[in-house]
Scaffold this active site. Structure first.
Site, PDB file in Angstrom:
ATOM      1  N   CYS A  92      34.095  49.732  40.885  1.00  0.00           N
ATOM      2  CA  CYS A  92      34.599  48.396  41.227  1.00  0.00           C
ATOM      3  C   CYS A  92      35.077  47.615  40.004  1.00  0.00           C
ATOM      4  O   CYS A  92      35.852  46.667  40.143  1.00  0.00           O
ATOM      5  CB  CYS A  92      33.518  47.584  41.936  1.00  0.00           C
ATOM      6  SG  CYS A  92      32.971  48.303  43.486  1.00  0.00           S
ATOM      7  N   HIS A 351      38.934  43.248  48.557  1.00  0.00           N
ATOM      8  CA  HIS A 351      38.364  43.956  47.416  1.00  0.00           C
ATOM      9  C   HIS A 351      38.921  45.381  47.344  1.00  0.00           C
ATOM     10  O   HIS A 351      38.227  46.349  47.671  1.00  0.00           O
ATOM     11  CB  HIS A 351      36.843  43.962  47.545  1.00  0.00           C
ATOM     12  CG  HIS A 351      36.107  44.638  46.439  1.00  0.00           C
ATOM     13  ND1 HIS A 351      36.667  44.914  45.201  1.00  0.00           N
ATOM     14  CD2 HIS A 351      34.823  45.135  46.385  1.00  0.00           C
ATOM     15  CE1 HIS A 351      35.779  45.526  44.441  1.00  0.00           C
ATOM     16  NE2 HIS A 351      34.658  45.682  45.137  1.00  0.00           N
ATOM     17  N   CYS A 381      30.053  43.078  40.002  1.00  0.00           N
ATOM     18  CA  CYS A 381      29.019  44.082  40.143  1.00  0.00           C
ATOM     19  C   CYS A 381      29.716  45.418  40.357  1.00  0.00           C
ATOM     20  O   CYS A 381      30.874  45.469  40.784  1.00  0.00           O
ATOM     21  CB  CYS A 381      28.090  43.757  41.304  1.00  0.00           C
ATOM     22  SG  CYS A 381      28.840  43.885  42.945  1.00  0.00           S
TER      23      CYS A 381
END
Length: 394
Positions: A92, A351, A381
């Protein structure tokens, strides 16, 4: 050897498409090429052959984004073949990792001009199959989806490390006593802020729609959502849990890119920079608690910059889950929540894994430019237990 200042001259991104939505027909290498080309076109004074490197984040790499999507983007964007490209993967955090690595090369004098960004098409992520352990197996073989999460997990990994991402968010909710209602309220506010920002034209200067696709705005924003509607959604990861599709980030497609330069490169662009890159930090944490990864990374990055939460004009914190974001905020009691995601967060905007970090950095840079001065922060995160943070200033 002196460390050079690194400036963000420009930052662009596509509108973020929803899973199987408007951008699902677009290959990820084409999405990446689109934002690279847009950056070059918006800075006509810069000779594209002066670009020393293109660094792109990509969390999957199992499909059409294989074989170094950064280099593919360079070629598909029509840049000179002399411009190299490298792809990085910090899940991510990949897009922000790309920005940090490109900035580091410039700071050390290894580059003068670089493009950094990220891309992900979660819609087009393929199914993959392991090779059989012996030739000519007679039985059926298993396909694994590469869209999100653990697959082909090493059996030596402790079971508590390999829980689903949403279960990790449930663990944070347990730790901090975060209720379903608090998570839904956080999600609703993300949608409200994103809708207001779009209506006010705050994204007009950074979003570059993909030609031929009818998508001018982030596709997952639900400005008409209500607490009552969110309350009707069933928990996804536990029968009596609190994490739902409504208080988690969706699956998405999109790309983002930034133009980074040193002082010499800045003069060549003939432009005023949006912001300057100050410091960064990366940290690790137990994999099941990945959502709290930014806590220490943010504190380290601010400490290296000689800044505190009180100095922040804006803070783009990736909203993987409402519980995860609220858990981080609970561990930063000195942070004013009003500066966090003022234009909406990933629960509303989306996302697309490899692109999100670049989107956050670009958004912080544009917000600082609009304000005229200040300190900004971008942080995410990261699955498997990491946190990444970047401090910008203007």
């Amino acid at each position: 050897m002196s460390i050079r200042d690194v400036y963000i001259v420009d930052a662009v991104r596509t509108p973020i498409g929803k899973f199987a939505g408007a951008l699902a027909s677009v290959r990820p290498d084409d999405l990446a090429a689109h934002v690279v080309r847009a950056l070059v076109d918006r800075t006509p004074a810069l000779d594209p052959s002066r670009i020393d490197d293109v660094v792109f984040g990509d969390a999957n790499g199992a499909g059409e984004d294989n074989r170094d999507v950064a280099r593919m983007a360079v070629l598909l964007a029509g840049l000179p073949v002399s411009v190299p490209g490298v792809t990085v993967n910090r899940l991510c955090g990949s897009g922000l990792e790309a920005v940090i690595q490109a900035a580091r090369a410039i700071a050390l004098g290894d580059a003068c001009v670089a493009i950094a960004g990220g891309v992900e098409s979660m819609s087009r992520a393929p199914w993959v199959m392991q090779k059989p352990e012996r030739a000519f197996p007679a039985g059926h073989q298993q396909l694994h989806s590469t869209t999100l999460g653990w697959r082909m997990t090493n059996p030596r990994m402790p079971a508590e490390w390999t829980v689903a991402l949403g279960e990790g968010a449930e663990l944070i909710a347990d730790k901090h006593g975060i209720t379903r209602e608090q998570q839904d309220a956080f999600a609703l506010e993300s949608h409200r802020k994103a809708a207001v920002a779009w209506e006010a034209g705050m994204y007009d200067g950074e979003v570059v729609p993909y030609e031929g696709v009818d998508l001018a705005r982030d596709e997952c924003i639900r400005e008409t959502s209500t607490m009552e509607a969110l309350a009707k959604l069933k928990p996804v990861f536990r029968e009596s849990g609190t994490v739902t599709a409504g208080n988690a980030s969706p699956l998405n497609d999109g790309a983002a890119a930034l133009l980074l330069v040193d002082e010499d490169g800045l003069r060549e662009t003939g432009r005023e920079p949006l912001a300057r890159i100050r410091t960064s930090a990366v940290t690790g944490i137990e994999p099941q608690h990945f959502g709290l990864g930014p806590v220490e990374a943010v504190q380290r990055a601010l400490g290296k910059a000689g800044r505190s939460f009180a100095d922040l004009a804006t803070f783009e914190l990736n909203e993987a889950f409402a519980a995860q974001s609220l858990g981080c905020l609970a561990e930063w009691p000195d942070l004013d929540p009003a500066v966090v995601n003022p234009r909406g967060g990933a629960i509303a905007i989306g996302h697309p894994l490899g692109a999100s970090g670049a989107r956050l950095a670009g958004s912080v840079a544009h917000q600082l430019a609009a304000a005229g001065s200040g300190t900004g922060l971008a942080a995410l995160c990261i699955g498997v237990g990491q946190g990444l943070a970047l401090v910008l200033e203007r």
